[in-house]
Design a protein around this motif. Structure first.
Motif, PDB file in Angstrom:
ATOM      1  N   ALA A 147       0.840  -1.322   0.045  1.00  0.00           N
ATOM      2  CA  ALA A 147       0.320   0.065   0.033  1.00  0.00           C
ATOM      3  C   ALA A 147       0.849   1.206   0.023  1.00  0.00           C
ATOM      4  O   ALA A 147       2.023   1.224   0.610  1.00  0.00           O
ATOM      5  CB  ALA A 147      -1.056  -0.154   1.360  1.00  0.00           C
ATOM      6  N   ILE A 148       0.296   2.293  -0.693  1.00  0.00           N
ATOM      7  CA  ILE A 148       1.182   3.733  -0.996  1.00  0.00           C
ATOM      8  C   ILE A 148       0.259   4.698  -0.217  1.00  0.00           C
ATOM      9  O   ILE A 148      -0.896   4.801  -0.656  1.00  0.00           O
ATOM     10  CB  ILE A 148       1.589   4.055  -2.233  1.00  0.00           C
ATOM     11  CG1 ILE A 148       2.811   2.959  -2.720  1.00  0.00           C
ATOM     12  CG2 ILE A 148       2.202   5.398  -2.158  1.00  0.00           C
ATOM     13  CD1 ILE A 148       2.992   2.842  -4.183  1.00  0.00           C
ATOM     14  N   ILE A 149       0.914   5.421   0.588  1.00  0.00           N
ATOM     15  CA  ILE A 149      -0.130   6.390   1.344  1.00  0.00           C
ATOM     16  C   ILE A 149       0.707   7.779   1.163  1.00  0.00           C
ATOM     17  O   ILE A 149       1.802   7.988   1.396  1.00  0.00           O
ATOM     18  CB  ILE A 149       0.007   6.169   2.789  1.00  0.00           C
ATOM     19  CG1 ILE A 149      -0.956   5.126   3.345  1.00  0.00           C
ATOM     20  CG2 ILE A 149      -0.714   7.517   3.662  1.00  0.00           C
ATOM     21  CD1 ILE A 149      -0.874   4.799   4.673  1.00  0.00           C
ATOM     22  N   ARG A 150      -0.019   8.368   0.293  1.00  0.00           N
ATOM     23  CA  ARG A 150       0.486   9.662  -0.171  1.00  0.00           C
ATOM     24  C   ARG A 150       0.108  10.699   0.926  1.00  0.00           C
ATOM     25  O   ARG A 150      -1.160  10.636   1.427  1.00  0.00           O
ATOM     26  CB  ARG A 150       0.234  10.106  -1.493  1.00  0.00           C
ATOM     27  CG  ARG A 150       0.787   9.401  -2.610  1.00  0.00           C
ATOM     28  CD  ARG A 150       0.417   9.803  -3.984  1.00  0.00           C
ATOM     29  NE  ARG A 150       0.782   9.094  -5.070  1.00  0.00           N
ATOM     30  CZ  ARG A 150      -0.007   8.543  -6.187  1.00  0.00           C
ATOM     31  NH1 ARG A 150      -1.045   8.928  -6.217  1.00  0.00           N
ATOM     32  NH2 ARG A 150       0.609   8.096  -6.964  1.00  0.00           N
ATOM     33  N   ALA A 187      -0.746   9.096  11.219  1.00  0.00           N
ATOM     34  CA  ALA A 187      -0.526   7.681  11.906  1.00  0.00           C
ATOM     35  C   ALA A 187      -1.491   6.806  12.136  1.00  0.00           C
ATOM     36  O   ALA A 187      -1.542   5.520  11.914  1.00  0.00           O
ATOM     37  CB  ALA A 187       0.030   7.971  13.356  1.00  0.00           C
ATOM     38  N   GLU A 188      -2.922   7.388  12.364  1.00  0.00           N
ATOM     39  CA  GLU A 188      -4.058   6.453  12.364  1.00  0.00           C
ATOM     40  C   GLU A 188      -4.257   5.942  10.870  1.00  0.00           C
ATOM     41  O   GLU A 188      -4.940   4.536  10.725  1.00  0.00           O
ATOM     42  CB  GLU A 188      -5.464   7.364  12.747  1.00  0.00           C
ATOM     43  CG  GLU A 188      -6.644   6.814  12.626  1.00  0.00           C
ATOM     44  CD  GLU A 188      -6.735   5.681  13.844  1.00  0.00           C
ATOM     45  OE1 GLU A 188      -7.699   4.800  13.436  1.00  0.00           O
ATOM     46  OE2 GLU A 188      -5.963   5.529  14.887  1.00  0.00           O
ATOM     47  N   GLY A 189      -4.141   6.618   9.952  1.00  0.00           N
ATOM     48  CA  GLY A 189      -4.379   6.238   8.631  1.00  0.00           C
ATOM     49  C   GLY A 189      -3.604   5.053   8.224  1.00  0.00           C
ATOM     50  O   GLY A 189      -3.823   3.908   7.596  1.00  0.00           O
ATOM     51  N   ILE A 235      -4.086  10.421   2.026  1.00  0.00           N
ATOM     52  CA  ILE A 235      -4.488  10.970   3.559  1.00  0.00           C
ATOM     53  C   ILE A 235      -3.801  12.071   3.749  1.00  0.00           C
ATOM     54  O   ILE A 235      -2.476  12.400   3.701  1.00  0.00           O
ATOM     55  CB  ILE A 235      -3.703   9.695   4.335  1.00  0.00           C
ATOM     56  CG1 ILE A 235      -4.809   8.397   4.116  1.00  0.00           C
ATOM     57  CG2 ILE A 235      -4.044  10.142   5.671  1.00  0.00           C
ATOM     58  CD1 ILE A 235      -4.298   7.138   4.734  1.00  0.00           C
ATOM     59  N   SER A 236      -4.655  13.092   3.921  1.00  0.00           N
ATOM     60  CA  SER A 236      -4.208  14.411   4.526  1.00  0.00           C
ATOM     61  C   SER A 236      -5.175  15.215   5.485  1.00  0.00           C
ATOM     62  O   SER A 236      -6.364  14.366   5.542  1.00  0.00           O
ATOM     63  CB  SER A 236      -3.980  15.260   3.157  1.00  0.00           C
ATOM     64  OG  SER A 236      -5.314  15.700   2.522  1.00  0.00           O
ATOM     65  N   LYS A 283     -11.444   7.981  -1.012  1.00  0.00           N
ATOM     66  CA  LYS A 283     -11.218   6.453  -0.948  1.00  0.00           C
ATOM     67  C   LYS A 283     -10.703   6.060   0.303  1.00  0.00           C
ATOM     68  O   LYS A 283     -11.376   4.971   0.913  1.00  0.00           O
ATOM     69  CB  LYS A 283     -10.352   6.286  -2.080  1.00  0.00           C
ATOM     70  CG  LYS A 283      -9.665   5.019  -2.136  1.00  0.00           C
ATOM     71  CD  LYS A 283      -8.654   4.402  -3.059  1.00  0.00           C
ATOM     72  CE  LYS A 283      -8.170   3.259  -3.022  1.00  0.00           C
ATOM     73  NZ  LYS A 283      -7.117   2.964  -4.159  1.00  0.00           N
ATOM     74  N   ALA A 284     -10.110   6.926   1.103  1.00  0.00           N
ATOM     75  CA  ALA A 284      -9.701   6.636   2.290  1.00  0.00           C
ATOM     76  C   ALA A 284     -10.497   6.739   3.237  1.00  0.00           C
ATOM     77  O   ALA A 284     -10.734   5.863   4.272  1.00  0.00           O
ATOM     78  CB  ALA A 284      -8.347   7.560   2.808  1.00  0.00           C
TER      79      ALA A 284
END
Length: 303
Positions: free
Chosen positions: A158-161, A208-210, A225-226, A275-276
């Motif tokens: 998974a990639i979290i931007r 962190a939660e994401g 995630i922002s 999406k998140a």
């Protein structure tokens, strides 16, 4: 319960992940970073020194502990340093990720990697996860390369931007946009702030939660995630000054072109968070809520 190994645990996000995981009991934690542990929270998890620039260390540590999940928060994120020290940037931001992805594939480990809004050129923000990257800086290029390495690796990934992360830790020597603005205005120093760059600043606790939600749900793919509030950097600093009752007349709006920065920045990024929110259950705080939390943490830490 899953065992999660975090790289770069001495950094802001790494320390927030440590606090979240240990405080919630939602996973077992192996925290890793270069050098000694700088987190004042020292119990409830295992700390192991690991320099992600050393392939042998990566293989030894991950092979020894065999976590279910690796969350890679380690990176060089200073855009101008990456522009100047390109070999170092590539070593940490790309080559180290190749080694992590390889060992994660071998051991069937879920790799969660942190990326950035700087993979985009800023001409069409806010962006969804399927928007095509077009970085303006070498830093952005390194993060795009790392994303491709992971997608091609064959590991579960998974990639979290994320965007412009802010927060505070008791031992953190690194500043961020909120702390810099607050400190500068408290000193009565005039500051120049760009009024033509737009961002959605991200509370470190939200990020962190994401990350933890992604691990718990075994989610794969790209997630944005922002924070949920879009604002110019000038507006951001204005809000910081007003929140702490500081002299906002010291804040001088300027255009990006006047700063003569080494590397080019995208003008308007921002993310579409649907999406998140839908797939992870992500619930971002507002920027004002983030400032209130930070104020409380500063008071509790006595700094």
């Amino acid at each position: 319960m899953k065992t999660i190994l975090v790289t770069g645990s001495n950094g802001l996000l790494g320390q927030k992940l440590t606090s979240l995981i240990c405080g919630s009991g939602r996973a077992n934690l192996i925290a890793t970073s270069r050098g000694a542990n700088r987190n004042p929270l020292s119990e409830g998890y295992l700390y192991v020194q690991m320099n992600i620039s050393e392939q042998s260390q990566i293989k030894e540590v991950i092979s020894t502990y065999k976590p279910d999940v690796v969350i890679n928060t380690a990176a060089i994120t200073n855009v101008d340093i990456c522009h100047i020290q390109r070999e170092l940037c590539t070593q940490v931001n790309v080559t180290a990720v190749e080694h992590l992805a390889k060992i994660c594939k071998e051991l069937n480990i879920h790799l969660i990697h942190l990326s950035t809004d700087f993979v985009f050129d800023g001409n069409a923000g806010p962006y969804s996860e399927d928007a095509l990257p077009n970085p303006l800086s070498f830093y952005g290029e390194s993060k795009v390369q790392a994303e491709q390495v992971i997608r091609d690796s064959g590991c579960k990934w998974a990639i979290i931007r994320t965007i412009l992360v802010y927060g505070i830790t008791a031992s953190s020597s690194r500043s961020n946009i909120v702390l810099w603005a607050k400190s500068s205005l408290e000193k009565g120093a005039p500051i120049k702030v760009v009024n033509d760059q737009w961002r959605m600043p991200t509370l470190a606790e939200d990020l962190a939660e994401g990350c933890l939600l992604t691990a718990e749900k075994e989610a794969t793919g790209i997630f944005h995630i922002s924070g949920k509030d879009m604002m110019s950097v000038y507006e951001l600093v204005q809000q910081v000054g007003a929140f702490w009752n500081l002299d906002t007349s010291l804040i001088q709006p300027v255009s990006s072109a006047t700063l003569n920065q080494e590397a080019k920045r995208p003008l308007k990024t921002g993310f579409i968070l649907d999406k998140a929110i839908r797939e992870l259950g992500y619930k971002p705080h507002s920027f004002l809520e983030g400032l209130k939390l930070q104020k409380m943490q500063i008071q509790l830490a006595g700094i």
